[in-house]
Design a protein around this motif. Structure first.
Motif, PDB file in Angstrom:
ATOM      1  N   VAL A  58       3.170  14.855 -44.819  1.00 40.38           N
ATOM      2  CA  VAL A  58       3.537  16.199 -44.356  1.00 40.38           C
ATOM      3  C   VAL A  58       3.247  17.223 -45.445  1.00 40.38           C
ATOM      4  CG1 VAL A  58       5.517  17.676 -43.794  1.00 40.38           C
ATOM      5  CG2 VAL A  58       5.251  15.466 -42.656  1.00 40.38           C
ATOM      6  N   VAL A  59       3.627  16.915 -46.676  1.00 39.48           N
ATOM      7  CA  VAL A  59       3.394  17.844 -47.783  1.00 39.48           C
ATOM      8  C   VAL A  59       1.892  18.063 -47.987  1.00 39.48           C
ATOM      9  CG1 VAL A  59       3.633  18.186 -50.273  1.00 39.48           C
ATOM     10  CG2 VAL A  59       5.567  17.324 -48.928  1.00 39.48           C
ATOM     11  N   ARG A  60       1.106  17.004 -47.898  1.00 40.00           N
ATOM     12  CA  ARG A  60      -0.340  17.160 -48.069  1.00 40.00           C
ATOM     13  C   ARG A  60      -0.927  18.060 -46.983  1.00 40.00           C
ATOM     14  NH1 ARG A  60       0.028  11.607 -49.606  1.00 40.00           N
ATOM     15  NH2 ARG A  60      -0.503  10.922 -47.494  1.00 40.00           N
ATOM     16  N   GLU A  61      -0.511  17.880 -45.741  1.00 45.80           N
ATOM     17  CA  GLU A  61      -1.025  18.718 -44.647  1.00 45.80           C
ATOM     18  C   GLU A  61      -0.644  20.179 -44.860  1.00 45.80           C
ATOM     19  OE1 GLU A  61      -3.118  17.932 -42.510  1.00 45.80           O
ATOM     20  OE2 GLU A  61      -3.001  15.767 -42.208  1.00 45.80           O
ATOM     21  N   CYS A  62       0.598  20.418 -45.259  1.00 46.24           N
ATOM     22  CA  CYS A  62       1.035  21.797 -45.472  1.00 46.24           C
ATOM     23  C   CYS A  62       0.334  22.419 -46.680  1.00 46.24           C
ATOM     24  CB  CYS A  62       2.549  21.849 -45.642  1.00 46.24           C
ATOM     25  SG  CYS A  62       3.466  21.509 -44.122  1.00 46.24           S
ATOM     26  N   ALA A  63       0.129  21.622 -47.722  1.00 45.26           N
ATOM     27  CA  ALA A  63      -0.577  22.124 -48.895  1.00 45.26           C
ATOM     28  C   ALA A  63      -2.007  22.512 -48.540  1.00 45.26           C
ATOM     29  CB  ALA A  63      -0.562  21.075 -50.007  1.00 45.26           C
ATOM     30  N   ALA A  64      -2.656  21.686 -47.719  1.00 47.18           N
ATOM     31  CA  ALA A  64      -4.031  21.990 -47.307  1.00 47.18           C
ATOM     32  C   ALA A  64      -4.100  23.279 -46.506  1.00 47.18           C
ATOM     33  CB  ALA A  64      -4.591  20.830 -46.498  1.00 47.18           C
ATOM     34  N   ALA A  65      -3.035  23.555 -45.736  1.00 42.28           N
ATOM     35  CA  ALA A  65      -3.004  24.766 -44.914  1.00 42.28           C
ATOM     36  C   ALA A  65      -2.402  25.954 -45.654  1.00 42.28           C
ATOM     37  CB  ALA A  65      -2.199  24.490 -43.641  1.00 42.28           C
ATOM     38  N   GLY A  66      -1.905  25.715 -46.891  1.00 44.19           N
ATOM     39  CA  GLY A  66      -1.287  26.803 -47.645  1.00 44.19           C
ATOM     40  C   GLY A  66       0.034  27.260 -47.069  1.00 44.19           C
ATOM     41  N   VAL A  67       0.757  26.354 -46.436  1.00 41.35           N
ATOM     42  CA  VAL A  67       2.024  26.683 -45.772  1.00 41.35           C
ATOM     43  C   VAL A  67       3.182  26.149 -46.607  1.00 41.35           C
ATOM     44  CG1 VAL A  67       3.436  26.252 -43.720  1.00 41.35           C
ATOM     45  CG2 VAL A  67       1.004  26.764 -43.481  1.00 41.35           C
ATOM     46  N   ALA A  68       4.178  26.977 -46.821  1.00 39.87           N
ATOM     47  CA  ALA A  68       5.324  26.609 -47.650  1.00 39.87           C
ATOM     48  C   ALA A  68       6.289  25.714 -46.894  1.00 39.87           C
ATOM     49  CB  ALA A  68       6.050  27.862 -48.123  1.00 39.87           C
ATOM     50  N   LEU A  69       7.049  24.931 -47.673  1.00 40.11           N
ATOM     51  CA  LEU A  69       8.006  23.990 -47.113  1.00 40.11           C
ATOM     52  C   LEU A  69       9.413  24.302 -47.604  1.00 40.11           C
ATOM     53  CD1 LEU A  69       5.517  21.665 -48.395  1.00 40.11           C
ATOM     54  CD2 LEU A  69       6.380  20.887 -46.201  1.00 40.11           C
ATOM     55  N   VAL A  70      10.384  24.043 -46.733  1.00 35.33           N
ATOM     56  CA  VAL A  70      11.799  24.192 -47.082  1.00 35.33           C
ATOM     57  C   VAL A  70      12.476  22.849 -46.875  1.00 35.33           C
ATOM     58  CG1 VAL A  70      13.952  25.405 -46.610  1.00 35.33           C
ATOM     59  CG2 VAL A  70      11.771  26.609 -46.379  1.00 35.33           C
ATOM     60  N   PRO A  71      12.758  22.084 -47.944  1.00 30.67           N
ATOM     61  CA  PRO A  71      13.461  20.811 -47.780  1.00 30.67           C
ATOM     62  C   PRO A  71      14.903  21.048 -47.335  1.00 30.67           C
ATOM     63  CG  PRO A  71      12.407  20.987 -49.939  1.00 30.67           C
ATOM     64  CD  PRO A  71      12.417  22.350 -49.342  1.00 30.67           C
ATOM     65  N   GLN A  72      15.399  20.150 -46.500  1.00 24.54           N
ATOM     66  CA  GLN A  72      16.763  20.331 -46.002  1.00 24.54           C
ATOM     67  C   GLN A  72      17.441  18.992 -45.793  1.00 24.54           C
ATOM     68  OE1 GLN A  72      18.352  21.914 -41.863  1.00 24.54           O
ATOM     69  NE2 GLN A  72      17.614  23.635 -43.074  1.00 24.54           N
ATOM     70  N   GLY A  73      18.698  18.910 -46.253  1.00 21.55           N
ATOM     71  CA  GLY A  73      19.518  17.727 -46.020  1.00 21.55           C
ATOM     72  C   GLY A  73      20.486  17.990 -44.892  1.00 21.55           C
ATOM     73  N   GLY A  74      21.765  18.119 -45.224  1.00 22.40           N
ATOM     74  CA  GLY A  74      22.762  18.389 -44.197  1.00 22.40           C
ATOM     75  C   GLY A  74      22.951  19.850 -43.897  1.00 22.40           C
ATOM     76  N   ASN A  75      22.271  20.743 -44.642  1.00 24.73           N
ATOM     77  CA  ASN A  75      22.364  22.193 -44.453  1.00 24.73           C
ATOM     78  C   ASN A  75      23.805  22.679 -44.573  1.00 24.73           C
ATOM     79  OD1 ASN A  75      21.294  24.755 -44.067  1.00 24.73           O
ATOM     80  ND2 ASN A  75      21.404  24.645 -41.837  1.00 24.73           N
ATOM     81  N   THR A  76      24.523  22.139 -45.563  1.00 20.45           N
ATOM     82  CA  THR A  76      25.908  22.545 -45.778  1.00 20.45           C
ATOM     83  C   THR A  76      26.081  23.417 -47.016  1.00 20.45           C
ATOM     84  OG1 THR A  76      26.351  20.535 -47.063  1.00 20.45           O
ATOM     85  CG2 THR A  76      26.777  20.431 -44.698  1.00 20.45           C
ATOM     86  N   GLY A  77      24.975  23.847 -47.622  1.00 21.45           N
ATOM     87  CA  GLY A  77      25.061  24.632 -48.844  1.00 21.45           C
ATOM     88  C   GLY A  77      25.686  25.994 -48.620  1.00 21.45           C
ATOM     89  N   LEU A  78      26.104  26.624 -49.713  1.00 17.86           N
ATOM     90  CA  LEU A  78      26.809  27.902 -49.640  1.00 17.86           C
ATOM     91  C   LEU A  78      26.008  29.063 -50.221  1.00 17.86           C
ATOM     92  CD1 LEU A  78      30.371  26.673 -50.689  1.00 17.86           C
ATOM     93  CD2 LEU A  78      29.522  27.132 -48.382  1.00 17.86           C
ATOM     94  N   CYS A  79      24.755  28.818 -50.625  1.00 14.84           N
ATOM     95  CA  CYS A  79      23.962  29.882 -51.260  1.00 14.84           C
ATOM     96  C   CYS A  79      22.634  30.136 -50.558  1.00 14.84           C
ATOM     97  CB  CYS A  79      23.717  29.541 -52.730  1.00 14.84           C
ATOM     98  SG  CYS A  79      25.215  29.463 -53.725  1.00 14.84           S
ATOM     99  N   GLY A  80      22.450  29.607 -49.367  1.00 15.47           N
ATOM    100  CA  GLY A  80      21.220  29.854 -48.608  1.00 15.47           C
ATOM    101  C   GLY A  80      20.014  29.117 -49.127  1.00 15.47           C
ATOM    102  N   GLY A  81      20.217  28.051 -49.899  1.00 14.28           N
ATOM    103  CA  GLY A  81      19.094  27.349 -50.500  1.00 14.28           C
ATOM    104  C   GLY A  81      18.272  26.518 -49.554  1.00 14.28           C
ATOM    105  N   SER A  82      18.802  26.176 -48.377  1.00  9.75           N
ATOM    106  CA  SER A  82      18.065  25.318 -47.441  1.00  9.75           C
ATOM    107  C   SER A  82      17.632  26.055 -46.184  1.00  9.75           C
ATOM    108  CB  SER A  82      18.935  24.115 -47.051  1.00  9.75           C
ATOM    109  OG  SER A  82      20.132  24.548 -46.424  1.00  9.75           O
ATOM    110  N   VAL A  83      17.656  27.387 -46.237  1.00 10.32           N
ATOM    111  CA  VAL A  83      17.313  28.199 -45.065  1.00 10.32           C
ATOM    112  C   VAL A  83      15.946  28.857 -45.284  1.00 10.32           C
ATOM    113  CG1 VAL A  83      18.027  30.168 -43.647  1.00 10.32           C
ATOM    114  CG2 VAL A  83      19.746  28.626 -44.606  1.00 10.32           C
ATOM    115  N   PRO A  84      15.046  28.811 -44.295  1.00  8.01           N
ATOM    116  CA  PRO A  84      13.734  29.453 -44.446  1.00  8.01           C
ATOM    117  C   PRO A  84      13.841  30.971 -44.449  1.00  8.01           C
ATOM    118  CG  PRO A  84      14.019  28.669 -42.197  1.00  8.01           C
ATOM    119  CD  PRO A  84      15.190  28.155 -42.976  1.00  8.01           C
ATOM    120  N   ASP A  85      12.754  31.623 -44.843  1.00 10.16           N
ATOM    121  CA  ASP A  85      12.752  33.089 -44.836  1.00 10.16           C
ATOM    122  C   ASP A  85      12.587  33.609 -43.407  1.00 10.16           C
ATOM    123  OD1 ASP A  85      10.045  32.995 -44.143  1.00 10.16           O
ATOM    124  OD2 ASP A  85       9.352  33.351 -46.186  1.00 10.16           O
ATOM    125  N   GLY A  86      12.440  34.910 -43.264  1.00 13.17           N
ATOM    126  CA  GLY A  86      12.401  35.504 -41.940  1.00 13.17           C
ATOM    127  C   GLY A  86      11.014  35.676 -41.349  1.00 13.17           C
TER     128      GLY A  86
END
Length: 471
Positions: A58-86
């Protein structure tokens, strides 16, 4: 001719299967908003790989397309670290399908698990084998090991066992070009150059995607003492902490400070919670463990508390007489965050200080916030044993919370300046994410920021790994 976006999604479907590439708005929604409801973004798709090889592809495909990735686990963080941009171009890589226990080495007292395994499941796997994995958080039923590592989670047992960094021996991670860093070594000693795994711990997915880890196990507790202690002041709580450390040494696992207002909120939003026997301005939740089944630990704790009463450090104590009673006392503490969320928005601070500076800071903070934000209410709780406070500011009674939140910068400046002046940190265990990027620039030196940027450039020169987070 297929559009570039469609081509990428088709390629990703070829890697993980079409059913594991989510694009429908209803399917994507849980992955693009944070638990607090403060951050909401958009994503081109949510991809759910099942193996490290799939993550790498997945990372290789996104890198080839120049598309950024947002890793996410349980999405329970309190600082917006696992949320994509707008903007809606990023791909969320959710690791919840990578939830397998790979290996448990009883003789080495280590466990190897995939990043999508929930913290509760890791704890249970250790328990089933007769061991303890001591990392403990209120969100342990939904947060994941990879997220814990990526934020260097702390929790309630740091006093005895350390935070996630101290509990992690080895890491496997997929880098920005799709190569795999294979560092799953269960060694306590490995002095062979730079300790590269440390760079991924607390990096919030900005240097790579953690896919698995080797963590330490400990002997399970067979004697446990849990007590809710009323104290007259924070200074008295600090004195009680020193007394208990002297009495039981490293068997003191947890020492949680809670204001009366924080406990009131917990009980308000969780009816049936136990009430303290005696009113007090502050309370401490104490836990001490011993692996021996017949350890004299209860006598030692009770003797220390008796001495604390005589010294004026404590005014009352409720000792749990059963596992169920202990769980109910801990629920009082663990339910505070959820109670705050139900009560309404508040300005959160996750700060750490030398334990010796905590009492004076709380006095100074109360005075400064009363002047800067008249009528504001403080919800103070946290891990006094390691100097970490959740120092949250709620709107005055009757004032709409939404308007009050517009003054977050005022509260942040008051609190963080007071913390910095006392040699503390504005982020103890929640990380930086989107929320605290400007604070990082304000309080870190130019040398520190330059070194961080150099590390980011070395690992992710195109800025495709969780962009806009931390730096």
């Amino acid at each position: 001719m297929a559009q570039p976006g469609a081509t990428l999604l088709a390629r990703l479907a070829g890697v993980v299967g079409a059913s594991h590439v989510l694009t429908a708005a209803a399917d994507v929604e849980p992955f693009v908003a944070d638990w607090r409801g403060r951050y909401r973004g958009q994503a081109q798709a949510v991809v759910l790989p099942a193996t490290t090889e799939e993550v790498a592809a997945v990372v290789r495909e996104c890198a080839a397309a120049g598309v950024a990735l947002v890793p996410q686990g349980g999405n329970t963080g309190l600082c917006g670290g696992s949320v994509p941009d707008g903007e809606g171009r990023e791909i969320v890589v959710a690791l919840r399908r990578m939830n397998r226990l790979r290996h448990l080495d009883a003789a080495n007292m280590t466990l190897t698990a995939e990043a999508g395994m929930t913290l509760a499941a890791v704890q249970q796997a250790a328990t089933d084998a007769g061991f303890l994995f001591p990392l403990s958080l209120a969100s342990e039923g939904s947060c994941t090991l990879g997220g814990n590592i990526s934020t260097n989670a702390g929790g309630t047992a740091v006093l005895r066992y350390g935070n996630t960094r101290e509990l992690t021996l080895g890491i496997e991670a997929v880098l920005a070009d799709g190569s795999v860093f294979s560092g799953l070594r269960g060694l306590r000693k490995d002095n062979t150059g730079y300790d590269l795994k440390q760079l991924f711990i607390g990096a919030e997915g900005t240097l790579g995607i953690v896919t698995a880890a080797v963590v330490k196990l400990f002997p399970a507790a067979r004697t446990r003492v849990t007590a809710l202690v009323a104290v007259p002041t924070v200074a008295a709580a600090v004195a009680l902490l020193a007394r208990l450390k002297a009495a039981v040494a490293d068997r003191l696992v947890g020492f949680e400070l809670m204001s009366a207002f924080a406990l009131d909120l917990s009980r308000k939003h969780h009816p049936g919670s136990p009430a303290p026997a005696t009113p007090a301005p502050w309370f401490v939740l104490v836990q001490a463990d011993d692996p021996a089944p017949d350890a004299p630990l209860p006598d030692a704790v009770e003797a220390a508390l008796a001495d604390a009463f005589e010294a004026g450090e404590a005014t009352d104590a409720t000792l749990a007489l059963s596992v169920e009673q202990a769980q109910r006392l801990w629920a009082l503490r663990e339910n505070i965050s959820e109670a705050q969320r139900r009560e309404g928005p508040n300005i959160k601070h996750d700060i750490s200080l030398p334990v010796s500076a905590v009492a004076e800071f709380i006095d100074a903070g109360e005075q400064a916030l009363a002047a800067a934000l008249p009528g504001s209410r403080l919800v103070v709780f946290g891990h006094l044993g390691d100097g970490n406070l959740h120092y949250n500011v709620s709107a005055p009674e009757g004032e709409p919370a939404a308007g009050f939140m517009d003054r977050a910068d005022v509260a942040n400046r008051v609190v963080h300046d007071l913390v910095a002046a006392r040699g503390g940190s504005f982020s103890a265990e929640h990380g930086i994410g989107q929320l605290k990027r400007t604070e990082l620039l304000r309080y870190k030196s130019e040398v520190e920021i330059a070194l961080m940027r150099a590390v980011k450039q070395a690992f992710d020169p195109r800025g495709l790994m969780n962009p806009g987070k931390v730096l």
